[in-house]
Design an enzyme around this catalytic site. Structure first.
Site, PDB file in Angstrom:
ATOM      1  CD  GLU A 100      36.918  15.901   8.337  1.00  0.00           C
ATOM      2  OE1 GLU A 100      35.731  15.797   8.700  1.00  0.00           O
ATOM      3  OE2 GLU A 100      37.706  14.948   8.309  1.00  0.00           O
ATOM      4  CG  ASP A 101      35.285  16.414  12.387  1.00  0.00           C
ATOM      5  OD1 ASP A 101      36.085  16.132  11.473  1.00  0.00           O
ATOM      6  OD2 ASP A 101      34.947  15.587  13.257  1.00  0.00           O
ATOM      7  CG  ASP A 104      44.737  14.576  13.916  1.00  0.00           C
ATOM      8  OD1 ASP A 104      45.464  15.411  14.459  1.00  0.00           O
ATOM      9  OD2 ASP A 104      44.662  13.391  14.312  1.00  0.00           O
ATOM     10  CG  PHE A 153      41.161  13.643  21.455  1.00  0.00           C
ATOM     11  CD1 PHE A 153      41.595  13.038  20.281  1.00  0.00           C
ATOM     12  CD2 PHE A 153      39.846  13.434  21.867  1.00  0.00           C
ATOM     13  CE1 PHE A 153      40.738  12.242  19.532  1.00  0.00           C
ATOM     14  CE2 PHE A 153      38.987  12.639  21.121  1.00  0.00           C
ATOM     15  CZ  PHE A 153      39.430  12.043  19.955  1.00  0.00           C
ATOM     16  NE  ARG A 166      29.234  11.590  17.275  1.00  0.00           N
ATOM     17  CZ  ARG A 166      30.291  11.457  16.476  1.00  0.00           C
ATOM     18  NH1 ARG A 166      30.842  12.509  15.933  1.00  0.00           N
ATOM     19  NH2 ARG A 166      30.782  10.263  16.213  1.00  0.00           N
TER      20      ARG A 166
HETATM   21  P1  IMP Z   1      43.040  12.602   9.986  1.00  0.00           P
HETATM   22  O1  IMP Z   1      42.808  11.580   8.940  1.00  0.00           O
HETATM   23  O2  IMP Z   1      44.183  12.248  10.899  1.00  0.00           O
HETATM   24  O3  IMP Z   1      43.189  14.011   9.458  1.00  0.00           O
HETATM   25  O4  IMP Z   1      41.814  12.539  10.934  1.00  0.00           O
HETATM   26  C1  IMP Z   1      40.719  13.279  10.772  1.00  0.00           C
HETATM   27  C2  IMP Z   1      39.573  12.733  11.590  1.00  0.00           C
HETATM   28  O5  IMP Z   1      39.988  12.248  12.862  1.00  0.00           O
HETATM   29  C3  IMP Z   1      38.617  13.856  11.882  1.00  0.00           C
HETATM   30  O6  IMP Z   1      37.635  13.930  10.897  1.00  0.00           O
HETATM   31  C4  IMP Z   1      38.026  13.440  13.210  1.00  0.00           C
HETATM   32  O7  IMP Z   1      36.923  12.590  12.991  1.00  0.00           O
HETATM   33  C5  IMP Z   1      39.107  12.644  13.870  1.00  0.00           C
HETATM   34  N1  IMP Z   1      39.819  13.483  14.845  1.00  0.00           N
HETATM   35  C6  IMP Z   1      41.019  14.084  14.702  1.00  0.00           C
HETATM   36  N2  IMP Z   1      41.341  14.794  15.790  1.00  0.00           N
HETATM   37  C7  IMP Z   1      40.307  14.648  16.645  1.00  0.00           C
HETATM   38  C8  IMP Z   1      40.034  15.191  17.953  1.00  0.00           C
HETATM   39  O8  IMP Z   1      40.807  15.957  18.553  1.00  0.00           O
HETATM   40  N3  IMP Z   1      38.836  14.823  18.493  1.00  0.00           N
HETATM   41  C9  IMP Z   1      37.962  14.006  17.872  1.00  0.00           C
HETATM   42  N4  IMP Z   1      38.164  13.497  16.666  1.00  0.00           N
HETATM   43  C10 IMP Z   1      39.337  13.813  16.050  1.00  0.00           C
HETATM   44 MG    MG Z   2      35.742  13.125  11.006  1.00  0.00          MG
END
Ligand code: IMP
Ligand code: MG
Length: 179
Positions: A100-101, A104, A153, A166
């Site tokens: 995963e990238d 959050d 962000f 990207r």
């Molecule tokens: P979560 O479900 O809140 O953990 O969100 C995870 C997803 O939100 C990640 O896989 C990203 O695609 C996106 N995301 C969360 N933070 C960022 C950020 O700072 N920049 C860009 N995408 C983000």
């Molecule tokens: Mg993602």
């Protein structure tokens, strides 16, 4: 959301490379002797990371992808996670590494892990490039994390803001209203 923003460098390409070397060593050790490791990337943000990571893995590797919707074009997380593209490979009895990238709030990964677990993999582990611990709403066990970052962000190295940036080779924080 403002259209004008600048990107402040946060993690250099070299720092990313060095960190991936360490993560790959640990993953190689952890899965040593595996018959096959299915590396599952979460589209689209993980595509650069997964490309660099798998080239350092010294294991029999298969690569697959899942796409889960989370952010749309906004920076606020939606709690509703939908699977837009499912796995192609059968993973029952397999060792699986989810890549995963960013973790959050944790909702996306939680949902994906629950889904993958229903396929009864042998081992199911997570490698996340970035984590924002202060944003977490649900608990996630990522065995490997590249970098913990503050609540900013970020973009670059596969990660976008409204589909842009990207292609940056480094990771930077978005500064809204900049230049
Ligand atoms: P979560 O479900 O809140 O953990 O969100 C995870 C997803 O939100 C990640 O896989 C990203 O695609 C996106 N995301 C969360 N933070 C960022 C950020 O700072 N920049 C860009 N995408 C983000
Ligand atoms: Mg993602």
């Amino acid at each position: 959301m403002s259209d004008s923003y600048s990107v402040r460098p946060l993690i250099t390409a070299q720092q990313i490379e060095e960190r991936i070397d360490v993560l790959a060593d640990q993953i190689n050790d952890h899965f040593e002797g595996t018959e096959k490791l299915v590396v599952v990337g979460l589209l689209r943000g993980s595509f650069v990371f997964i490309a660099d990571l798998v080239r350092r893995l010294d294991l029999p590797v298969e690569v697959d992808f899942i796409e889960a919707s989370s952010y749309g074009n906004e920076t606020e997380s939606s709690r509703e996670v939908r699977i837009l593209k499912d796995l192609r490979s059968p993973i029952e009895g397999r060792d699986v590494l989810v890549v995963e990238d960013i973790v959050d709030t944790g909702h996306t990964l939680k949902h994906v892990l629950r889904l993958l677990a229903t396929h009864k993999p042998n081992r199911l582990e997570v490698c996340a490039l970035l984590s924002k611990p202060s944003r977490r709403e649900v608990e996630i066990r990522a065995r490997w994390t590249g970098f913990e970052i503050p609540d900013e962000f970020v973009v670059g190295y596969g990660i976008d803001y409204a589909q842009r940036n990207r292609n940056l080779p480094y990771i930077g924080a978005v500064e809204f209203g900049g230049d």
